[in-house]
Write an enzyme that holds these catalytic residues in place. Sequence first.
Site, mmCIF file in Angstrom:
data_model
loop_
_atom_site.group_PDB
_atom_site.id
_atom_site.type_symbol
_atom_site.label_atom_id
_atom_site.label_comp_id
_atom_site.label_asym_id
_atom_site.label_seq_id
_atom_site.Cartn_x
_atom_site.Cartn_y
_atom_site.Cartn_z
ATOM 1 N N ASP A 277 -19.529 5.721 -24.099
ATOM 2 C CA ASP A 277 -18.331 5.444 -24.894
ATOM 3 C C ASP A 277 -18.745 4.709 -26.171
ATOM 4 O O ASP A 277 -19.850 4.935 -26.657
ATOM 5 C CB ASP A 277 -17.308 4.682 -24.048
ATOM 6 C CG ASP A 277 -15.885 4.981 -24.492
ATOM 7 O OD1 ASP A 277 -15.578 4.725 -25.660
ATOM 8 O OD2 ASP A 277 -15.073 5.481 -23.686
ATOM 9 N N HIS B 173 -20.131 6.948 -28.649
ATOM 10 C CA HIS B 173 -19.047 7.278 -29.579
ATOM 11 C C HIS B 173 -19.113 6.500 -30.888
ATOM 12 O O HIS B 173 -18.180 6.524 -31.676
ATOM 13 C CB HIS B 173 -17.685 7.068 -28.900
ATOM 14 C CG HIS B 173 -17.446 8.005 -27.754
ATOM 15 N ND1 HIS B 173 -16.303 8.005 -27.002
ATOM 16 C CD2 HIS B 173 -18.227 8.993 -27.234
ATOM 17 C CE1 HIS B 173 -16.384 8.948 -26.069
ATOM 18 N NE2 HIS B 173 -17.542 9.548 -26.186
#
Length: 284
Positions: free
Chosen positions: A110, A133
């Site tokens: 993430d 991310h």
Amino acid sequence: MYFRRAIIVCATSALDAKGTALWACKLAGSTDCPKGGATSLSFTNSKNININGLMSLNSQMFHIVINGCQDVRIQGVKVNAAGNSPNTDGIHVQLSRNVAIFNTSIKTGDDCVSIGPGTKDLWIEQITCGPGHGISIGSLAKDLEEEGVQNVTVKNAIFKGTQNGLRIKSWARPSNGFVEGVQFLDVLMFNVQNPIVIDQNYCPHNINCPAQVSGVKISDVVYRNIQGTSASAVAIKFDCSATNPCSGIRLENVSLTFRNQEVQSHCANANGKIVGSAQANSCL
Ligand SMILES: *[C@@H]1O[C@H](CO)[C@@H](O)[C@H](O)[C@H]1NC(C)=O
Ligand SMILES: *[C@@H]1O[C@H](CO)[C@@H](O)[C@H](O)[C@H]1NC(C)=O
Ligand SMILES: *[C@@H]1O[C@H](CO)[C@@H](O)[C@H](O)[C@H]1NC(C)=O
């Protein structure tokens, strides 16, 4: 407010949360996975925190959380988790002041660093992200009453194969939150899907965003010396709020390519300027 003191020095040890079984359950879409999962290391309402040389492996959820803290120094930390591990943000900061993150490497599923409401005077320098991310301010505008994000600097960052590079993201919902004074300096991108992105229209499945505009005002965001490769043609996206347009966006010496071609950009409700040799076909 009650402040505790904490000093952590963890030069040789690793924090291994053994999250792989929980990730597999979540990835399989199972409805009876253990609820939530644990944050590996979390500080709340604390002051004078020093995290040095820590290795955090395979968190079930976020690896490190700094919440409601002041005067925090994170240095030489490594985070390691699989690129497809769900919700395993590297370092999450919110409601905190004067946090510095130096010389850190984050490989996860993430956000590399996620920056929530009420973050002030955050300094991130010498960081490598990927997979993951990228560095994200947001999601903001989750709540109507929300503290702003102020004075964030990211300097000497490298992104390798991440989904995003430098992102600011808010829900398309009413909020009194804001983002003011962000500097992204000296950044290298290698094959990053969305190198530069402001997304104020975040509303998954179009649920709970009645007016579809964000109340969050974004101003004074500088992108200086951003070089490297994008994995998509539109590498610069400023999708700002129709009721609170972005202002004071500056692109200085931004040079990104997609398959050896100059990249494209997309702007909506974004105001600012290009300084020096920024992307020729920038939409600003
Ligand atoms: C950066 O952190 C690593 C540990 O992750 C350490 O070995 C190295 O000496 C640090 N470098 C600097 C310049 O602080
Ligand atoms: C911004 O934050 C940095 C620390 O990250 C601090 O040194 C600087 O004084 C702050 N600037 C302002 C205008 O508050
Ligand atoms: C622009 O970027 C190039 C490549 O990183 C660098 O050599 C140059 O000094 C930068 N120019 C300015 C004005 O910062």
